[in-house]
Enzyme design. Structure first.
Site, PDB file in Angstrom:
ATOM      1  N   TYR A 138       0.835  -1.204   0.000  1.00  0.00           N
ATOM      2  CA  TYR A 138       0.000   0.000   0.000  1.00  0.00           C
ATOM      3  C   TYR A 138       0.873   1.259   0.000  1.00  0.00           C
ATOM      4  O   TYR A 138       0.719   2.134   0.853  1.00  0.00           O
ATOM      5  CB  TYR A 138      -0.932   0.016   1.211  1.00  0.00           C
ATOM      6  CG  TYR A 138      -1.901  -1.139   1.299  1.00  0.00           C
ATOM      7  CD1 TYR A 138      -2.161  -1.958   0.201  1.00  0.00           C
ATOM      8  CD2 TYR A 138      -2.555  -1.429   2.499  1.00  0.00           C
ATOM      9  CE1 TYR A 138      -3.045  -3.020   0.298  1.00  0.00           C
ATOM     10  CE2 TYR A 138      -3.444  -2.488   2.593  1.00  0.00           C
ATOM     11  CZ  TYR A 138      -3.679  -3.288   1.488  1.00  0.00           C
ATOM     12  OH  TYR A 138      -4.558  -4.340   1.592  1.00  0.00           O
ATOM     13  N   SER A 184      -4.851 -13.518   3.265  1.00  0.00           N
ATOM     14  CA  SER A 184      -5.778 -12.732   2.452  1.00  0.00           C
ATOM     15  C   SER A 184      -5.757 -13.344   1.060  1.00  0.00           C
ATOM     16  O   SER A 184      -4.890 -13.048   0.245  1.00  0.00           O
ATOM     17  CB  SER A 184      -5.349 -11.261   2.404  1.00  0.00           C
ATOM     18  OG  SER A 184      -6.214 -10.519   1.562  1.00  0.00           O
ATOM     19  N   GLN A 186      -4.692 -23.992   9.290  1.00  0.00           N
ATOM     20  CA  GLN A 186      -3.313 -23.878   9.758  1.00  0.00           C
ATOM     21  C   GLN A 186      -3.041 -22.596  10.542  1.00  0.00           C
ATOM     22  O   GLN A 186      -2.059 -22.525  11.292  1.00  0.00           O
ATOM     23  CB  GLN A 186      -2.366 -23.928   8.559  1.00  0.00           C
ATOM     24  CG  GLN A 186      -2.524 -25.166   7.688  1.00  0.00           C
ATOM     25  CD  GLN A 186      -1.718 -25.065   6.402  1.00  0.00           C
ATOM     26  OE1 GLN A 186      -0.637 -24.487   6.380  1.00  0.00           O
ATOM     27  NE2 GLN A 186      -2.239 -25.627   5.333  1.00  0.00           N
ATOM     28  N   LEU A 209     -17.653  -2.817   0.786  1.00  0.00           N
ATOM     29  CA  LEU A 209     -18.468  -1.870   0.028  1.00  0.00           C
ATOM     30  C   LEU A 209     -18.157  -1.942  -1.456  1.00  0.00           C
ATOM     31  O   LEU A 209     -18.331  -0.973  -2.199  1.00  0.00           O
ATOM     32  CB  LEU A 209     -18.248  -0.448   0.556  1.00  0.00           C
ATOM     33  CG  LEU A 209     -18.653  -0.239   2.023  1.00  0.00           C
ATOM     34  CD1 LEU A 209     -18.266   1.153   2.495  1.00  0.00           C
ATOM     35  CD2 LEU A 209     -20.137  -0.481   2.219  1.00  0.00           C
ATOM     36  N   SER A 252     -15.387  -2.025  -3.181  1.00  0.00           N
ATOM     37  CA  SER A 252     -14.403  -1.021  -3.628  1.00  0.00           C
ATOM     38  C   SER A 252     -15.034   0.348  -3.880  1.00  0.00           C
ATOM     39  O   SER A 252     -14.654   1.070  -4.796  1.00  0.00           O
ATOM     40  CB  SER A 252     -13.688  -1.513  -4.891  1.00  0.00           C
ATOM     41  OG  SER A 252     -12.985  -2.708  -4.632  1.00  0.00           O
TER      42      SER A 252
END
Length: 211
Positions: free
Chosen positions: A39, A136, A149, A184, A186
């Site tokens: 990011y 993710s 895991q 939402l 994106s």
């Protein structure tokens, strides 16, 4: 804000606006901050902004993906995983991270079964550098493997996209944590909400000016 998928362009907030957003979040009972090396300079900016208030926030970052010169680069090796976590600790000015997730490139099963990243995160948890670790991902299979895991998984779930609901059901049944991304869509289904938040920020700023 390169490579984003929001309906409209936007400018990144300056430090003053970022502090106001953090204060508003706390006022609303929000205490989890989700960041990542991918990011941009998010971690570098958050570190100073959170000075003196670390105890009020649950900080989660990620490993596996870097965003360099407008391109995503992925590395799930043990060496890079450890280096990434140590770098995040430095950038965020903290001695522990509440949670660290693997930023998947879409090959969820391969990452979890053949790469070193998950085992390395487990070691870092034992060392006390991270509290929880998870994934993710982009697939139901990946989410389920990650929860078997690890401690948690981040899944896409909103009014339009609910394919990963089996991961939520598994987490509920086994006492694992879930984090929702793209709640939402994106920004595509939050036009009213965004205007409401902007209005609150403007009123908050105006109130301080009168003081």
């Amino acid at each position: 804000n390169q490579g984003v998928k929001y309906p409209n362009g936007f400018a990144l907030p300056d430090d003053r606006s970022a502090r106001e957003l953090l204060a508003l979040a706390r006022d609303l009972g929000i205490n989890l901050l989700d960041t990542a090396p991918a990011y941009g300079i998010s971690e570098e900016r958050l570190g100073p902004l959170l000075g003196g208030q670390r105890q009020h926030w649950v900080i989660m970052t990620k490993v596996g993906e870097e965003f360099v010169n407008g391109q995503s680069l992925f590395d799930f090796s043990a060496a890079h995983t450890r280096k990434s976590v140590e770098r995040s600790l430095t950038r965020l000015n903290t001695d522990y991270l509440d949670a660290v997730l693997v930023h998947s490139d879409g090959e969820d099963r391969h990452i979890l079964q053949h790469e070193e990243v998950y085992a390395t995160l487990a070691q870092l948890k034992q060392e006390g550098k991270i509290g929880q670790f998870g994934f993710s991902g982009k697939t139901v299979e990946g989410g389920l493997l990650a929860l078997e895991q690890g401690d948690c998984a981040m899944v896409t779930y909103n009014l339009n996209e609910q394919e990963e609901k089996p991961v939520l059901d598994y987490a509920h049944a086994h006492g694992k944590a879930i984090l929702i991304k793209k709640a939402l869509a994106s920004g595509h289904i939050c036009q009213h909400t965004c205007r409401h938040v902007e209005g609150r920020l403007q009123r908050r700023h105006a109130g301080r000016g009168r003081g």
